[in-house]
Structure formats: structure tokens, C-alpha cells
Design an enzyme around this catalytic site. Sequence first.
Site, mmCIF file in Angstrom:
data_model
loop_
_atom_site.group_PDB
_atom_site.id
_atom_site.type_symbol
_atom_site.label_atom_id
_atom_site.label_comp_id
_atom_site.label_asym_id
_atom_site.label_seq_id
_atom_site.Cartn_x
_atom_site.Cartn_y
_atom_site.Cartn_z
ATOM 1 C CE LYS A 231 -3.218 2.682 2.830
ATOM 2 N NZ LYS A 231 -4.021 2.829 4.047
ATOM 3 C CD GLU A 280 -5.005 9.437 10.487
ATOM 4 O OE1 GLU A 280 -5.342 9.826 9.353
ATOM 5 O OE2 GLU A 280 -4.203 8.521 10.681
ATOM 6 C CD GLU A 324 -7.685 2.711 0.963
ATOM 7 O OE1 GLU A 324 -8.548 2.462 0.112
ATOM 8 O OE2 GLU A 324 -7.516 3.836 1.466
ATOM 9 C CD GLU A 459 -10.777 8.098 -0.898
ATOM 10 O OE1 GLU A 459 -11.181 7.068 -1.474
ATOM 11 O OE2 GLU A 459 -9.938 8.094 0.014
HETATM 12 C C1 LIG Z 1 -4.380 10.965 3.302
HETATM 13 C C2 LIG Z 1 -5.578 11.433 3.652
HETATM 14 O O1 LIG Z 1 -6.505 10.665 4.319
HETATM 15 C C3 LIG Z 1 -6.161 9.476 5.009
HETATM 16 C C4 LIG Z 1 -7.034 9.400 6.190
HETATM 17 C C5 LIG Z 1 -8.304 8.864 6.100
HETATM 18 C C6 LIG Z 1 -8.691 8.143 4.975
HETATM 19 C C7 LIG Z 1 -7.810 7.883 3.976
HETATM 20 C C8 LIG Z 1 -8.203 7.097 2.775
HETATM 21 O O2 LIG Z 1 -9.317 6.539 2.766
HETATM 22 O O3 LIG Z 1 -7.433 7.009 1.814
HETATM 23 C C9 LIG Z 1 -6.379 8.287 4.067
HETATM 24 O O4 LIG Z 1 -5.696 7.169 4.535
HETATM 25 C C10 LIG Z 1 -5.982 12.818 3.389
HETATM 26 O O5 LIG Z 1 -7.054 13.225 3.834
HETATM 27 O O6 LIG Z 1 -5.218 13.554 2.737
#
Ligand SMILES: C=C(O[C@H]1C=CC=C(C(=O)O)[C@@H]1O)C(=O)O
Length: 478
Positions: A231, A280, A324, A459
Site C-alpha cells: 500500500k 485523525e 486499506e 476521493e
Molecule cells: C491521506 C488522507 O486521508 C487518510 C485518512 C483517512 C482516509 C484515507 C483514505 O481513505 O485514503 C487516508 O488514509 C488525506 O485526507 O489527505
Amino acid sequence: MVISNLMLTNQQQLQQFLARGIKRATALQRQILCSFTTEAPVFDAVEIFRSGMTLVNECMYWSTPDRSLRLTGIGSAVTAEANGTQRWRQITQQLKQIKQVTLQSAPAEIPGTGPLWLGGFSFDPLQPNKDEIWRAYPDAQLMIPGFLFTVSNNRYWITVNVMVGASDDACKLADELIKKQYALLNGSSESNPTREPQSPAALKVDQGDAAYWKQAVSQAVDKILQNQLQKTVLARKVLVRSEQPFRPADVLRNLLEMQPDCYHFAISRGSCCFLGATPERLTAVQGSRVDAACLAGSIARGNNETEDRELAEYLRNDMKNRAEHAFVVDMLQHTLEPFCETVQAKNQPELMKLQYIQHLYTPVTGTLKPNETILSLLPELHPTPAVGGFPREEAIQQIRILENMDRGWYASPIGWVDSQGNGEYAVALRSALIDNRDAWLFAGCGIVADSNPEDEYAETCLKLRPMLSALGGHHNEK
Ligand SMILES: C=C(O[C@H]1C=CC=C(C(=O)O)[C@@H]1O)C(=O)O
């Protein structure tokens, strides 16, 4: 009037305290950090930040999602700074040295008061594309602010921090410090917040090279399919240019209103301000209790309750998002284990719902072993696979090759640590670096074997929306 009387009492107490510090500095023949805390009248932490920015170069605001702790640091009494791969060790050493020469009045049981270090770290000290925009943000920079305004569980505190030496005059110094404190409080009550969002027409949004980024996602997927890694997380940068200078305190206030369930932070250095509203948590340590959070796997919010529930259900059961997420849970548990007596994580992820996006979320808790502090954890935890990838080194190597930009402090730990090693750090996502009329926004996505470049790009657009809205430009984001 109430403030003035309080100031007078504080000034006498501060003067006596500084006199003790000066005496100790004289005996030791070195400078001493005096850290003096008193309970304060009600103040507005964001307005203090706004008024501080007009007076000094370095200001920082930081608050928890439940707002039980709000910190505003103005100026710097001591700065610890380090660059390169030895940054964690060097910073820890600098903090230890200052602790040895600290005289502290704060009642230790009030979290967030006393000689607190506020600041953050860059994402990758070895990143090859150094960008001028991050010039004011080194690889590690923590400061004990000259004035720390704390709101802790609805009680208000001010800590004055100052280095004193044998030649200082306690009376003169106390007078100066109280005047500055008064100017900050007064400035904040007089300041007239200009919170009208700028008209979207006044903002130009440059999304960068979308084709390049999608190509990078495809390349990352290829490497994953070739088993070079499992990943990685690829981010992109968007430039928003305004006709008038951005006002960081207004943007911060918008973020607080529009994204209430987040950590909020703003770190100003001269004309630059790095700020954001992130969902986070990296980690929090209070005594022997440690909390961490896994946040990875995302989907949009629905337009109505039924659609929202269906999307949530899809997210919960989607193998790509679960994969993920699982990398983060596994890594956090394994990383915390050597530092903890016990570590617990739930078996199934929960959902964290934000305004435009929902995430898979797993809280992790543990009991820290004696002598471990939040500073022992940071180098091990950062970057988690939520912002870096897995395995860590391979994932970061791909970020360096494929992203072609400097993340600076985006996706890095931002927070505070006290002299006992308690503290809390959020991961600086959903953030922007503002410099006058320019704002660079950052957003990234976890890339795994079955990632689709178009979906990942969409996204990032969702993740950019909160900041675009806070800047006043949400109509322009696509
Ligand atoms: C890297 C980011 O989100 C991370 C945190 C939550 C969900 C994420 C996702 O689903 O990819 C990412 O891991 C960002 O918001 O720039």
C-alpha cells in the site's frame, strides 16, 4: 476593571516568581525558564490567535474535537528545532535540557498548562523535492510559547514563559510581560472579526496536473501488483489564489464552525500559516494511558439518510477499503506493543461521519510501560500506513518518486507535549498552507492493488472540499 485588578495581583505574584528564577539563574550561572500559570478571565482562543499574529511571528492554535482542550501559543520563549533523520533524537535531547532548567508554577494536574511544547514535524526529512513554500517549517520545530492561553474543560488559564538570567530585573520584566498579556487579551476583545467568506468569484483554483496524478496512481498499482509493496498513499496539491490576502484566523473560525468534529490547528510563521481541520488522531498520552486511532478507507456522504446508510454499508463491506484500513490497525498494534503493557483494538471498524465524507475508524488503546512518553512513540508511529503506506520504507520511496511534490507538514504530527511526556498529536490532514493571497491545499488517498485512478481522484476532491469551503471557494472545486 475586573481584568485590571486581576492583572495587578498577577503582576505581584509573577514578580516574586521571576525573582526566584533570577536567584536560581544567578546561583547556577545559566539561564532559567520561568513558567508561571494563573487562572484567567474568559477569553476567545481564536481571537487571541488573531491578535497574536499582529504582534509576533510565531503563533499556534490547537484544539481537540470535543474542545475540552484549546491551546493558543503566542511567540516563543524557547524553540527546539532539528532537521534530517536524527530529528526525533535531537528534539528529545533539547527538551530534556530545557526541563533541567525549568522553574514551574503550574499545578501539574491541569492538562495543557505550564511549559508546554507546541509544534510539529515535516512528513519526510529525506524528501528530494524541497519546496520554497515550506521555508518557515523545518523538519521538527517545537516551541514553548511566550504566552500560552489554555481552555481546559471550560476553565481558562494563562501561562507566561520566559527565560531569565542573572542580570534581569524581576520588577521590570513582570511589568513588561503583564503589559504584553494585557495587549493580547485587550486586542482580542477589541478585534473585529471579519468573517464574511470571500466571494467564490474572487478565488482561482488551480487543480494541478490531474492526468499526471492519475498516472502516478496507476504506476503505484503496478508496483503493488509486482509485489514491491502492499500500500502507498499518494497526495496532490491544489493552489487557490485570492484577490485579497487570506485571513488565517477567519479560515480557522470557518473550519471550527463547518467541521466541528475535528482537531483544529493553525501554525503561523510570519506571512505563512499552515492550518486545517483533521479527523485523525495520531496518539495521545496521559499518564500511562495511550490512545491512537486508525483512520483509512473512505466514501462520500449520501444526499439523504437512505443513501448515506447504503454508502456506509458499502464502505463497511468493501474489500478494497477494508484492506486499506487493516494495514493501519495491524501496524499500530504491532508498533505500540513493545512500548505498552497491554494494547487493545476493536475487531471491526466503526464509521466516522464528517460533513462530506465517511471513514472506517478503529480506536486503539494501551497502557504505557514506565518511562515511555509520547516522544518515544512519535518516531515509531509516523507515518502510519494511513498517510504513508506499507511496508513503510518502500511506500515512502514510492511517494518520493511518484508524487513529485514536497508534503512539508501535511500528513505529519501536529500537537503538544508537556514536561512529563504527556501530550497529543493529530495528523495534519485536510490542511492548507496559506501565504498572503495563495493557499496550497493537500489531499491524498490510500492506494492498494485494486485502486482505480478516477475513483481515487474523486476521493481527493471530497477531501479538499472542507478547506475550499473554509476559504470561501467551494463552488470552484471541480
Ligand atoms: C491521506 C488522507 O486521508 C487518510 C485518512 C483517512 C482516509 C484515507 C483514505 O481513505 O485514503 C487516508 O488514509 C488525506 O485526507 O489527505
